[in-house]
Design a protein around this motif. Sequence first.
Motif, PDB file in Angstrom:
ATOM      1  N   THR A  40      26.949  34.105  36.770  1.00 27.65           N
ATOM      2  CA  THR A  40      26.320  33.658  37.920  1.00 27.65           C
ATOM      3  C   THR A  40      26.964  32.541  38.767  1.00 27.65           C
ATOM      4  O   THR A  40      28.038  31.970  38.164  1.00 27.65           O
ATOM      5  N   GLY A  41      26.756  32.215  40.225  1.00 29.41           N
ATOM      6  CA  GLY A  41      27.335  31.277  40.892  1.00 29.41           C
ATOM      7  C   GLY A  41      27.993  32.048  41.649  1.00 29.41           C
ATOM      8  O   GLY A  41      28.588  33.242  41.771  1.00 29.41           O
ATOM      9  N   ALA A  42      28.484  31.511  43.016  1.00 27.48           N
ATOM     10  CA  ALA A  42      29.166  32.307  44.139  1.00 27.48           C
ATOM     11  C   ALA A  42      30.452  32.023  43.679  1.00 27.48           C
ATOM     12  O   ALA A  42      31.416  33.390  44.085  1.00 27.48           O
ATOM     13  N   ALA A  43      31.267  31.358  42.937  1.00 33.20           N
ATOM     14  CA  ALA A  43      32.626  31.296  42.474  1.00 33.20           C
ATOM     15  C   ALA A  43      33.069  32.639  41.855  1.00 33.20           C
ATOM     16  O   ALA A  43      34.051  33.171  42.025  1.00 33.20           O
ATOM     17  N   ALA A  44      32.256  33.194  41.012  1.00 30.90           N
ATOM     18  CA  ALA A  44      32.290  34.309  40.257  1.00 30.90           C
ATOM     19  C   ALA A  44      32.682  35.350  40.852  1.00 30.90           C
ATOM     20  O   ALA A  44      33.575  36.149  40.697  1.00 30.90           O
ATOM     21  N   ILE A  45      31.816  35.545  41.917  1.00 33.91           N
ATOM     22  CA  ILE A  45      31.824  36.972  42.682  1.00 33.91           C
ATOM     23  C   ILE A  45      32.897  36.733  43.803  1.00 33.91           C
ATOM     24  O   ILE A  45      33.760  37.900  43.837  1.00 33.91           O
ATOM     25  N   VAL A  46      33.249  35.631  44.190  1.00 31.82           N
ATOM     26  CA  VAL A  46      34.213  35.511  45.223  1.00 31.82           C
ATOM     27  C   VAL A  46      35.647  35.592  44.438  1.00 31.82           C
ATOM     28  O   VAL A  46      36.487  36.186  44.941  1.00 31.82           O
ATOM     29  N   GLY A  47      35.707  34.962  43.117  1.00 30.46           N
ATOM     30  CA  GLY A  47      36.900  35.431  42.293  1.00 30.46           C
ATOM     31  C   GLY A  47      37.088  36.681  42.006  1.00 30.46           C
ATOM     32  O   GLY A  47      38.317  37.196  41.915  1.00 30.46           O
ATOM     33  N   PHE A  48      36.163  37.814  42.032  1.00 35.31           N
ATOM     34  CA  PHE A  48      36.435  38.861  41.906  1.00 35.31           C
ATOM     35  C   PHE A  48      36.833  39.954  42.973  1.00 35.31           C
ATOM     36  O   PHE A  48      37.362  40.999  42.524  1.00 35.31           O
ATOM     37  N   VAL A  49      36.860  39.244  44.137  1.00 37.60           N
ATOM     38  CA  VAL A  49      37.224  40.156  45.392  1.00 37.60           C
ATOM     39  C   VAL A  49      38.754  40.564  45.248  1.00 37.60           C
ATOM     40  O   VAL A  49      39.104  41.701  45.648  1.00 37.60           O
ATOM     41  N   PRO A  50      39.788  39.617  44.961  1.00 38.88           N
ATOM     42  CA  PRO A  50      41.184  40.216  44.993  1.00 38.88           C
ATOM     43  C   PRO A  50      41.369  41.409  43.777  1.00 38.88           C
ATOM     44  O   PRO A  50      42.097  42.275  44.171  1.00 38.88           O
ATOM     45  N   ALA A  51      40.588  41.357  42.801  1.00 37.58           N
ATOM     46  CA  ALA A  51      40.752  42.543  41.892  1.00 37.58           C
ATOM     47  C   ALA A  51      40.131  43.719  42.803  1.00 37.58           C
ATOM     48  O   ALA A  51      40.698  44.958  42.390  1.00 37.58           O
ATOM     49  N   LEU A  52      39.056  43.766  43.214  1.00 37.28           N
ATOM     50  CA  LEU A  52      38.446  44.589  43.942  1.00 37.28           C
ATOM     51  C   LEU A  52      39.427  45.206  44.840  1.00 37.28           C
ATOM     52  O   LEU A  52      39.807  46.615  44.819  1.00 37.28           O
TER      53      LEU A  52
END
Length: 258
Positions: A40-52
């Motif tokens: 949960t939290g914004a940081a987790a999903i934003v941190g996933f963007v480079p891998a995507l």
Amino acid sequence: MSAKEIVIQLATALFSSFDPEAATALLDPGYIQHNPAVPTGAAAIVGFVPALEQSGFQAETHRVIAEGDLVVLHSTFSNAQIIGADTVIAFDVFRVKDGKVVEHWDNLQPAVPAAQTANGNSMVDGAVEIMDLEKTAQNKALVQGMLSDVFMGGKVDKIADYISAETYVQHNPQIGNGLEGLGAAIAQLSAAGQMFTYDTVHMVVAEGNFVFAASEGSMGGVPMAFFDLFRVEDGKIVEHWDVVSDIPAEMAHENGKF
């Protein structure tokens, strides 16, 4: 911006332009996540963007339905091995508050090619135009009635009160078109001990002729999440899409699937 515009911009930043700064600007820091695999939290999903981005991930949104603070996206994700399969069909639901996205639910299912489905349709093709906005409340009530009477109440004899006997286009890959296809699937699933049951409808989002529902239940005794999209025409359901997935016992947060 409207809730729909905010969510479209967020989806673009996360899944197409892969822009962490743009995504961060649209997300509330306390963003509540219900995807079982993502903290949960914004940081987790934003941190996933480079891998995507590095994975070659691609997103195509087919339908966007909004009501109040809730926005539903119906999408195909390609090159999507990072989330479980080559091609994934998804329903994403976002809640918007004070100009920020504050909560997210989703359901993901590996795509089945149209040539391999029981109905000859893909899981995402079909009508896309939002119409009959003045009938939104009426159409929402129709779907809620069907979910209550048929899917939760087991009153299969009332199904023709809700679903068109003339035209019912099915996009669930295991079910044929028409009421006949649905009846055959129910009989087959029941005989195999894999019949689906709906226990709780957690949310219903309607815009014009489209009505989305997120529900919790089981299939063959396994806890399942059912995300359904219905199209209504002249007071009857005439088309249906869905994404079905199991609900894991362990998640990356304590927010639950719903």
